[in-house]
Scaffold this motif. Sequence first.
Motif, PDB file in Angstrom:
ATOM      1  N   VAL A 117       0.865  -1.179   0.000  1.00  0.00           N
ATOM      2  CA  VAL A 117       0.000   0.000   0.000  1.00  0.00           C
ATOM      3  C   VAL A 117       0.897   1.222   0.000  1.00  0.00           C
ATOM      4  N   GLU A 118       0.563   2.181  -0.867  1.00  0.00           N
ATOM      5  CA  GLU A 118       1.285   3.455  -0.897  1.00  0.00           C
ATOM      6  C   GLU A 118       0.276   4.566  -0.630  1.00  0.00           C
ATOM      7  N   VAL A 119       0.317   5.108   0.580  1.00  0.00           N
ATOM      8  CA  VAL A 119      -0.565   6.209   0.938  1.00  0.00           C
ATOM      9  C   VAL A 119       0.154   7.505   0.585  1.00  0.00           C
ATOM     10  N   ALA A 120      -0.560   8.405  -0.091  1.00  0.00           N
ATOM     11  CA  ALA A 120       0.026   9.692  -0.466  1.00  0.00           C
ATOM     12  C   ALA A 120       0.351  10.484   0.795  1.00  0.00           C
ATOM     13  N   PRO A 121       1.365  11.352   0.719  1.00  0.00           N
ATOM     14  CA  PRO A 121       1.746  12.146   1.898  1.00  0.00           C
ATOM     15  C   PRO A 121       0.606  12.986   2.485  1.00  0.00           C
ATOM     16  N   ASP A 122      -0.340  13.431   1.646  1.00  0.00           N
ATOM     17  CA  ASP A 122      -1.466  14.212   2.167  1.00  0.00           C
ATOM     18  C   ASP A 122      -2.604  13.325   2.681  1.00  0.00           C
ATOM     19  N   LEU A 123      -2.432  12.002   2.636  1.00  0.00           N
ATOM     20  CA  LEU A 123      -3.376  11.002   3.145  1.00  0.00           C
ATOM     21  C   LEU A 123      -4.720  10.995   2.405  1.00  0.00           C
ATOM     22  N   LYS A 124      -4.773  11.546   1.202  1.00  0.00           N
ATOM     23  CA  LYS A 124      -6.047  11.599   0.483  1.00  0.00           C
ATOM     24  C   LYS A 124      -6.226  10.441  -0.491  1.00  0.00           C
ATOM     25  N   HIS A 125      -5.145   9.842  -0.930  1.00  0.00           N
ATOM     26  CA  HIS A 125      -5.218   8.737  -1.887  1.00  0.00           C
ATOM     27  C   HIS A 125      -4.285   7.616  -1.439  1.00  0.00           C
ATOM     28  N   ALA A 126      -4.679   6.397  -1.779  1.00  0.00           N
ATOM     29  CA  ALA A 126      -3.833   5.235  -1.484  1.00  0.00           C
ATOM     30  C   ALA A 126      -3.890   4.279  -2.659  1.00  0.00           C
ATOM     31  N   LYS A 127      -2.720   3.843  -3.107  1.00  0.00           N
ATOM     32  CA  LYS A 127      -2.635   2.805  -4.131  1.00  0.00           C
ATOM     33  C   LYS A 127      -2.501   1.485  -3.393  1.00  0.00           C
ATOM     34  N   VAL A 128      -3.416   0.575  -3.682  1.00  0.00           N
ATOM     35  CA  VAL A 128      -3.424  -0.729  -3.029  1.00  0.00           C
ATOM     36  C   VAL A 128      -3.063  -1.770  -4.079  1.00  0.00           C
ATOM     37  N   ARG A 150      -5.947  11.790   9.905  1.00  0.00           N
ATOM     38  CA  ARG A 150      -6.555  13.092   9.604  1.00  0.00           C
ATOM     39  C   ARG A 150      -7.531  12.960   8.440  1.00  0.00           C
ATOM     40  N   ASN A 151      -7.130  12.278   7.383  1.00  0.00           N
ATOM     41  CA  ASN A 151      -7.981  11.983   6.231  1.00  0.00           C
ATOM     42  C   ASN A 151      -7.957  10.476   6.004  1.00  0.00           C
ATOM     43  N   THR A 152      -9.088   9.946   5.597  1.00  0.00           N
ATOM     44  CA  THR A 152      -9.114   8.531   5.213  1.00  0.00           C
ATOM     45  C   THR A 152      -8.914   8.477   3.703  1.00  0.00           C
ATOM     46  N   PRO A 153      -7.883   7.767   3.255  1.00  0.00           N
ATOM     47  CA  PRO A 153      -7.545   7.815   1.826  1.00  0.00           C
ATOM     48  C   PRO A 153      -8.571   7.149   0.920  1.00  0.00           C
ATOM     49  N   GLU A 154      -8.694   7.712  -0.270  1.00  0.00           N
ATOM     50  CA  GLU A 154      -9.475   7.113  -1.351  1.00  0.00           C
ATOM     51  C   GLU A 154      -8.657   5.932  -1.879  1.00  0.00           C
ATOM     52  N   LEU A 155      -9.271   4.760  -2.012  1.00  0.00           N
ATOM     53  CA  LEU A 155      -8.532   3.553  -2.381  1.00  0.00           C
ATOM     54  C   LEU A 155      -8.552   3.319  -3.886  1.00  0.00           C
ATOM     55  N   THR A 156      -7.374   3.115  -4.457  1.00  0.00           N
ATOM     56  CA  THR A 156      -7.227   2.761  -5.863  1.00  0.00           C
ATOM     57  C   THR A 156      -6.540   1.404  -5.922  1.00  0.00           C
ATOM     58  N   PHE A 157      -7.199   0.429  -6.526  1.00  0.00           N
ATOM     59  CA  PHE A 157      -6.648  -0.925  -6.581  1.00  0.00           C
ATOM     60  C   PHE A 157      -5.852  -1.132  -7.863  1.00  0.00           C
ATOM     61  N   ILE A 158      -4.687  -1.741  -7.707  1.00  0.00           N
ATOM     62  CA  ILE A 158      -3.801  -2.042  -8.831  1.00  0.00           C
ATOM     63  C   ILE A 158      -3.450  -3.517  -8.744  1.00  0.00           C
ATOM     64  N   MET A 159      -3.689  -4.235  -9.834  1.00  0.00           N
ATOM     65  CA  MET A 159      -3.362  -5.659  -9.850  1.00  0.00           C
ATOM     66  C   MET A 159      -1.851  -5.842  -9.977  1.00  0.00           C
ATOM     67  N   ASP A 160      -1.300  -6.660  -9.105  1.00  0.00           N
ATOM     68  CA  ASP A 160       0.139  -6.906  -9.076  1.00  0.00           C
ATOM     69  C   ASP A 160       0.369  -8.392  -9.322  1.00  0.00           C
ATOM     70  N   GLN A 161       1.161  -8.708 -10.325  1.00  0.00           N
ATOM     71  CA  GLN A 161       1.392 -10.111 -10.644  1.00  0.00           C
ATOM     72  C   GLN A 161       2.767 -10.601 -10.196  1.00  0.00           C
ATOM     73  N   SER A 162       3.386  -9.905  -9.279  1.00  0.00           N
ATOM     74  CA  SER A 162       4.740 -10.283  -8.872  1.00  0.00           C
ATOM     75  C   SER A 162       4.780 -11.651  -8.178  1.00  0.00           C
ATOM     76  N   ILE A 163       3.766 -11.972  -7.383  1.00  0.00           N
ATOM     77  CA  ILE A 163       3.756 -13.270  -6.703  1.00  0.00           C
ATOM     78  C   ILE A 163       3.602 -14.386  -7.727  1.00  0.00           C
TER      79      ILE A 163
END
Length: 128
Positions: free
Chosen positions: A41-52, A88-101
């Motif tokens: 998970v990468e949460v943006a520094p402003d906590l508004k978006h998260a890449k999952v 402070r903010n709950t991030p908006e979740l953006t899902f990204i498919m990862d095939q590394s496993i």
Amino acid sequence: MRKNSIKNTRINGEVQKELSKLIATEIKDPRIHPMTSVVAVEVAPDLKHAKVYISVLGNEEEREETYKGLKSASSFMRSQLAKTINLRNTPELTFIMDQSIEYGVNMSHLIDEVNKNIVDRESSDLDE
């Protein structure tokens, strides 16, 4: 707050842990494959978006269905995150498919196959 600060790293880990728990226990959507993992998970520094980053052990159709299921459950997951993690903010979740496993599993099988061929060739050479 810098992107790779200790605080941001801790938040990333906490959000990843909570999302993994939610996907495994709370979400009852039949489209979501049981072998679904939250890789990172990468949460943006402003906590508004998260890449999952999500990994699904299955075929392409199961990955697509899981992606659709997660996308439709994102508002529920976001509300659950707001209840469990005090941010402070709950991030908006953006899902990204990862095939590394899956890629790692395939590479492991290929390595095993090559090693087996080498052992077979060496044993046949000894027989001669």
